[in-house]
Design an enzyme around this catalytic site. Structure first.
Site, PDB file in Angstrom:
ATOM      1  N   LYS B 206      75.169  17.705  17.369  1.00 60.58           N
ATOM      2  CA  LYS B 206      74.883  17.070  16.084  1.00 60.58           C
ATOM      3  C   LYS B 206      74.206  15.719  16.313  1.00 60.58           C
ATOM      4  O   LYS B 206      74.622  14.945  17.164  1.00 60.58           O
ATOM      5  CB  LYS B 206      76.176  16.856  15.294  1.00 60.58           C
ATOM      6  CG  LYS B 206      76.782  18.132  14.751  1.00 60.58           C
ATOM      7  CD  LYS B 206      78.052  17.819  13.993  1.00 60.58           C
ATOM      8  CE  LYS B 206      78.728  19.087  13.515  1.00 60.58           C
ATOM      9  NZ  LYS B 206      77.998  19.781  12.469  1.00 60.58           N
ATOM     10  N   HIS B 264      86.441  19.519  20.004  1.00 59.17           N
ATOM     11  CA  HIS B 264      85.646  18.588  19.194  1.00 59.17           C
ATOM     12  C   HIS B 264      86.239  17.175  19.194  1.00 59.17           C
ATOM     13  O   HIS B 264      85.544  16.188  19.430  1.00 59.17           O
ATOM     14  CB  HIS B 264      85.565  19.067  17.736  1.00 59.17           C
ATOM     15  CG  HIS B 264      85.007  20.449  17.581  1.00 59.17           C
ATOM     16  ND1 HIS B 264      84.049  20.967  18.420  1.00 59.17           N
ATOM     17  CD2 HIS B 264      85.257  21.416  16.671  1.00 59.17           C
ATOM     18  CE1 HIS B 264      83.752  22.191  18.030  1.00 59.17           C
ATOM     19  NE2 HIS B 264      84.471  22.498  16.976  1.00 59.17           N
TER      20      HIS B 264
END
Lengths: 354, 524
Positions: B206, B264
Site C-alpha cells: 500500500k 499486518h
C-alpha cells in the site's frame, strides 16, 4: 463553475492590489466561518502557479487548466493578462474553487493589467505569492521567447513552462532554446510540454531495447526514422530524435542516419508522433524496432533477422494540457536530459533545413 | 543473478519513470481459477501492462486444476479485469495482453502433473522471448504449498542461472505458530533458496504504508521526537466493519491474532518502531525491522491474559444493516470461542522505546473500516496557564491540555493529522485542540497503484524490500505463539463469549485494559 466543471465556492472582484489582498483574506475568513468543524475547507498549497497570457481568450483557457493542475499540485494560481497599450488599470477576479478532491480548494486569481504596470509584472506578482513555496511560470500559448528568457524572469521562477509544439516553426524554436541554454546554463529551469508528450514514446523505445536479445542492438543502430502528423516535422519529433542522439551519444557526423518527417495522419492531431522506426545492423544480421501509433495505442514490434522477437501494445495516454503540465511539475525543475536533447534536436533540425 | 544485472544499464531509461521495467518474464499463477487471481492478480498485471510497465513478450500462465481452454480463461479474465480492475479495459491493450495469457491444467497428485506447465513455459521462452525468467505465484491453499514446492523442484522448475531468474511468491499464512512457521521455512528451503522466496503481505504494497517510511525518514523534524522521551504511547488499529464473509472455515482455524496481528500489524509496528536504515535496500530495511521485532519483550504464556483482550462479535448493526453474530456465520461452530477481536500491549526493550508501550488492536464488525497509527506525545510538563480567567476554580492543570497527537491513517482516506493546542480567540485564556489535516489524495491526485501491482512488479524486478523475510516471520510468530499458548491454557468463558456487539468498538474489557494504564483508545 469553471469551464472544466469545478465548482466556484466563493468569488470576489477587486480593483487595485490592496483591494485584492483584502478580498482574498475576506474570502478565506468567510469560507471558514461558513463551514463547521467537520467540513472545514482545507487550503493546502505546494506551489505558486503564474500563467502569463497574451489575451483574454487564452486566460480563460489557462484559468480552467490551472484549476485542474492545482487538484494535483495544490496551488495559488495567478492568471495574468498584461496589455501595456490599454488604459492604466489592475482588475482582479478572485475565486476559491473546489477541486473535487477531498475538502480542498484552489485559489484562482485572474488579473488584468493595463498600462505601464504591464511592463513590471513581477512587482505585481511577487507580493501575491505564497511565501516559501516554489513559483512556476507558465507561458500560455506561444508568446515571444525573448520576454520569457529575460534574466529577471529566469531568476524569479523556479520553473518556466512552455510548449515548443505551440510555435509555428518548431525547428527555429528549438534552435533558439538551445541558444538560451548556452547563455543561462544550469540556471535555466525550462520545462517543455512537448517533451512531456514524447514521454510514452521514449519509455516505449527504452522498453523495446531492454530485453536481453535486443539490448546488444542498441549500439548497432544505423538508421532512425521519426514521423509526426502535420505538414512539417513537429517539436515532438525533433525532441525524440534529439533524445535518441544524445542518450546514445551519436556523433554529429558519421553516426546513424536520422530522418524526421511528417505525414497527414488520420486519427492523430497535428504534431503528434506517429511512428518511430529504428534499424540496426551488425555483420550479416539485422534488427528492426518499430513503434506505430494505432488509434489510442502504441504498438511495438521487434524483428531480428526477419523473425518476430516480440510484439506489444500499450495504451497511449490521452493527456490534456493540464495533465501534461501536472506531470511535468512532478519532476525535477532542471532536466539535463531535456537540455541535451534540445541541443541535438537543434543541430539535427539545422542540418535538415534546406 | 538476473539477465538485467549482467547487461549494462540501458541508457535510454535514464530519467524515465519506467526505469522499473523488468526483464522479459513469465508469471505462472497456480490457483488461477481462484478468487485472488480474478480479483487482484490479473487485474494488477493488466494495469501494469496498460501503463507500459511490462516488457514486450510478457506472459502469464494460469495453472488450475479445473479444465479450461485458453480462450475461456482469457474471456473470464477480461470480465474480471473489467469488474475488479483499477483501469478500464482498452481493446488494443487487452488484445496484446491476452496474447500472452495462457491456461494449463495441473495435477499435484501425479508425478508428471506439472508437465503441462513446463511445456507452456518452454513455449513462452521459445515464442515470446521470456528467456527462462519466471515468477511462480502460489495462489493455493496453505496445505498445498509444500507439495507444490516439492513438485516444482522435482520438475526442475525451480532452477535459475546467472542469466535467468526463478522466484516464488507465497501468500500468508506462513505457518500457524512459531514451530510450524519454522518448519515451513525449513521445508521451503529444501526446494528454493531464501532469496527466491517472496512472502507477500499486501499491506506492505500500500502506498500509505510506504509513505510511512518516507514520513519517518525524509522529514528531519519528527525523528528527534520519535522516541520514549517525547512519545507517551503508540496505538495501531486495524478495524474492519465487515465480518468474516465466506471464510468461516478458515477463520475458525485462524482467528484475528493469526489473520491480522501476526502479519499486518507486526509489519506496521516494525516500520513505526525501527531504527533509520542506511539505505533503501531490501536487506537493510528488513534487518532493521527484524531488530525491532527482536526487541519486543516476550510475553510469557502465563501473562497472556493480562497483556491481551480477546473478543468475539455478537449480532448487531453495522452501516445501518442488521448483521449476524460470528457464531451465526456459515461454517462457524455454534459454540465457537474463536477470537474476532484482539487488543494487546507490547513493550519494546531498546533505548528508543523502553517505557513507551505499543497498543495493538484489530477486530471484525467494528464501527467502521479504519487502519491507523496513532502517536500520542507526552503532555507538557508544566502549564504556564494555570489560574487563567478560563479556570476560575483554581487554574488549569497540565493534564487539562490535551496531548499532541499524530495520526497516520493507512486506510481509508490515507493521510496524516497533527493535533495541537491553540488559543480560542477572546479575552479568556481558553485552550482548545485543533487538527491539522493532510489528505494524501488531496496533495497527489495521481491514482495510486494497487498493492498487488507494486508487489508483483517488485518481485519481477527482484526487489524484496516489501516482502517478509523468514526471520521477520519467525520473530512475529515468537510473540504471537506465546499468546496463543496462554489463550489455549485459559480458554474464554462460554458465558462471556461473544462479548461485543457488532457495530461497536469491541469488548468493554478493551477499554478497561487501557484504563488500567491511564489511557484511552483513540476513536478512528
Amino acid at each position: 463553475m469553471t469551464a472544466s466543471g469545478s465548482a466556484v465556492q466563493r468569488h470576489a472582484h477587486a480593483s487595485g492590489l490592496h483591494a485584492l489582498s483584502s478580498a482574498l483574506a475576506n474570502l478565506h475568513r468567510d469560507a471558514l466561518r461558513a463551514s463547521g468543524d467537520e467540513e472545514a475547507q482545507v487550503r493546502l498549497s505546494v506551489v505558486n502557479i503564474v500563467a502569463a497570457c497574451n489575451d483574454a481568450t487564452l486566460a480563460t483557457r489557462a484559468a480552467d487548466t490551472v484549476v485542474g493542475i492545482a487538484a494535483r499540485h495544490p496551488a495559488r494560481a495567478l492568471v495574468i493578462v498584461g496589455d501595456p497599450t490599454a488604459p492604466l488599470h489592475i482588475e482582479s477576479d478572485i475565486s476559491l474553487v473546489e477541486t473535487g478532491v477531498g475538502r480542498q480548494y484552489v485559489e484562482l486569481i485572474r488579473l488584468e493589467i493595463g498600462g505601464e504596470p504591464a511592463y513590471h509584472l513581477s512587482s505585481i506578482v511577487m507580493p501575491l505569492l505564497i511565501p516559501d513555496i516554489p513559483l512556476h511560470l507558465w507561458l500560455v500559448g506561444a508568446p515571444p521567447l525573448t520576454q520569457a528568457f529575460r534574466a529577471d524572469a529566469v531568476a524569479m521562477c523556479d520553473r518556466v513552462i512552455l510548449d515548443t509544439g505551440a510555435y509555428d516553426d518548431a525547428a527555429e524554436t528549438l534552435q533558439m532554446i538551445a541558444r538560451e541554454f548556452d547563455v543561462h546554463g544550469a540556471s535555466l529551469s525550462l520545462n517543455d510540454i512537448a517533451w512531456q508528450r514524447t514521454r510514452p514514446w521514449r519509455e516505449a523505445v527504452a522498453i523495446a531495447f531492454d530485453g536481453p536479445d535486443v539490448r546488444p542492438w542498441l549500439h548497432r543502430v544505423v538508421g532512425v526514422e521519426i514521423v509526426s502528423a502535420g505538414a512539417t516535422p513537429s517539436a515532438d519529433a525533433w525532441l525524440l530524435a534529439g533524445w535518441l542522439a544524445s542518450r546514445l551519444a551519436w556523433p554529429a557526423s558519421g553516426g546513424p542516419v536520422i530522418g524526421v518527417s511528417s505525414i497527414p495522419a488520420a486519427g492523430a492531431s497535428v504534431g503528434d508522433l506517429v511512428a518511430v522506426r529504428i534499424r540496426c545492423e551488425h555483420a550479416r544480421h539485422s534488427a528492426r524496432v518499430r513503434l506505430e501509433r494505432r488509434g489510442a495505442s502504441l504498438v511495438t514490434s521487434i524483428h531480428i533477422d526477419d523473425g518476430v522477437v516480440a510484439t506489444g501494445t500499450a495504451a497511449l495516454p490521452a493527456w490534456d494540457e493540464g495533465q501534461l503540465i501536472a506531470r511535468l511539475m512532478s519532476e525535477a525543475t532542471r532536466d539535463a536530459l531535456y537540455s541535451q536533447a534540445v541541443a541535438r534536436a537543434a543541430q539535427l533540425s539545422a542540418q535538415h533545413e534546406p | 543473478m538476473t539477465a538485467a544485472v549482467e547487461l549494462e544499464p540501458n541508457p535510454l531509461f535514464e530519467g524515465l519513470r519506467s526505469a522499473r521495467v523488468p526483464a522479459p518474464c513469465c508469471v505462472v499463477i497456480f490457483g488461477a481459477s481462484g478468487d485472488l487471481t480474478r480479483r487482484k492478480l490479473v487485474p494488477a498485471l493488466y494495469a501494469l501492462a496498460a501503463e507500459g510497465t511490462l516488457p514486450a513478450g510478457f506472459t502469464v500462465i494460469g495453472a488450475g486444476r479445473t479444465h479450461m481452454s485458453d480462450e475461456e480463461f482469457r474471456n473470464t479474465m477480461r470480465d474480471d479485469v473489467q469488474r475488479f480492475g483499477r483501469l478500464p479495459v482498452d481493446d488494443d491493450v487487452w488484445s496484446a495482453f491476452a496474447q500472452g495469457l495462457r491456461y494449463v491444467t495441473y495435477d499435484l497428485d501425479a508425478r508428471d502433473g506439472l508437465d503441462p506447465v513446463r511445456r507452456a513455459l518452454d513455449e513462452a521462452d521459445r515464442t515470446r522471448g521470456t528467456a527462462r525468467n519466471r515468477v511462480i505465484y502460489f495462489s493455493v491453499p496453505s496445505t498445498a504449498v509444500l507439495l507444490l514446492a516439492e513438485r516444482l523442484h522435482a520438475a526442475g522448475l525451480h532452477e535459475d542461472s546467472r542469466s535467468s531468474f526463478c522466484r516464488v511468491v507465497i501468500e500468508k499464512p506462513f505457518g500457524r505458530d512459531l514451530e510450524t512457521a519454522r518448519e515451513l521455512n525449513r521445508s521451503l528451503h529444501q526446494f528454493f533458496r531464501e532469496d527466491q522466496i517472496y512472502r507477500i503481505d499486501h499491506y506492505l504494497g500500500k502506498e500509505s504504508v510506504q509513505n510511512l517510511l518516507v514520513f519517518r525518514f525524509a522529514n528531519g523534524i519528527f525523528e528527534p521526537l520519535w522516541n520514549r522521551q517525547y512519545i507517551d504511547h503508540v496505538q495501531i488499529t486495524v478495524a474492519e466493519s465487515m465480518g468474516i464473509e465466506a471464510r468461516g472455515a478458515y477463520y475458525e482455524q485462524a482467528g484475528a491474532l493469526r489473520d491480522i496481528v501476526q502479519n499486518h500489524i507486526m509489519q506496521l509496528m516494525a516500520i513505526v518502531g525501527m531504527e533509520p536504515m542506511p539505505n533503501f535496500q531490501a536487506e537493510t530495511v528488513r534487518d532493521e525491522k527484524v531488530k525491532l521485532l527482536r526487541a519486543v519483550r516476550p510475553i510469557h504464556p502465563d501473562d497472556a491474559l493480562s497483556h491481551t483482550v480477546r473478543g468475539q462479535y455478537a449480532g448487531g448493526w453495522v452501516d445501518g444493516e442488521r448483521v449476524p453474530g460470528y457464531r451465526e456465520e456459515k461454517d462457524v461452530a455454534p459454540g465457537s470461542l474463536r477470537e474476532t477481536y484482539v487488543a494487546m500491549k507490547v513493550d519494546i526493550d531498546n533505548w528508543r522505546w523502553a517505557g513507551t508501550p505499543f497498543y495493538l488492536r484489530t477486530g471484525k464488525r467494528l464501527v467502521k473500516r479504519a487502519t491507523e497509527i496513532l502517536i500520542q506525545f507526552r503532555r507538557v510538563p508544566h502549564s504556564p496557564f494555570g489560574g487563567s480567567i478560563a479556570m476560575p476554580m483554581g487554574g488549569l492543570p497540565p493534564d487539562a491540555i490535551d496531548p499532541n497527537l499524530l495520526v497516520l491513517r493507512i486506510q481509508p482516506e490515507e493521510g496524516i493529522t497533527l493535533r495541537f493546542s491553540a488559543k480560542v480567540p477572546g479575552q479568556a485564556m481558553r485552550i482548545r485542540s485543533v487538527n491539522m489535516d493532510f489528505l494524501y489524495g488531496s496533495a497527489f491526485l495521481k491514482q495510486s497503484p494497487e498493492a498487488y501491482e507494486r508487489l508483483l512488479l517488485d518481485c519481477m524486478l527482484g526487489d524484496a524490500t516489501l516482502f517478509a523475510r523468514e526471520d521477520e516471520v519467525e520473530e512475529a510468530w515468537r510473540l504471537c505463539t506465546a499468546i496463543l499458548d496462554g489463550w489455549r491454557a485459559h480458554p474464554p468463558d462460554q458465558a462471556h463469549c461473544p462479548n461485543y456487539e457488532a457495530g461497536t468498538w469491541g469488548p468493554p474489557e478493551a477499554d478497561a485494559f487501557m484504563a488500567r494504564d491511564g489511557r484511552t483508545w483513540h476513536r478512528p
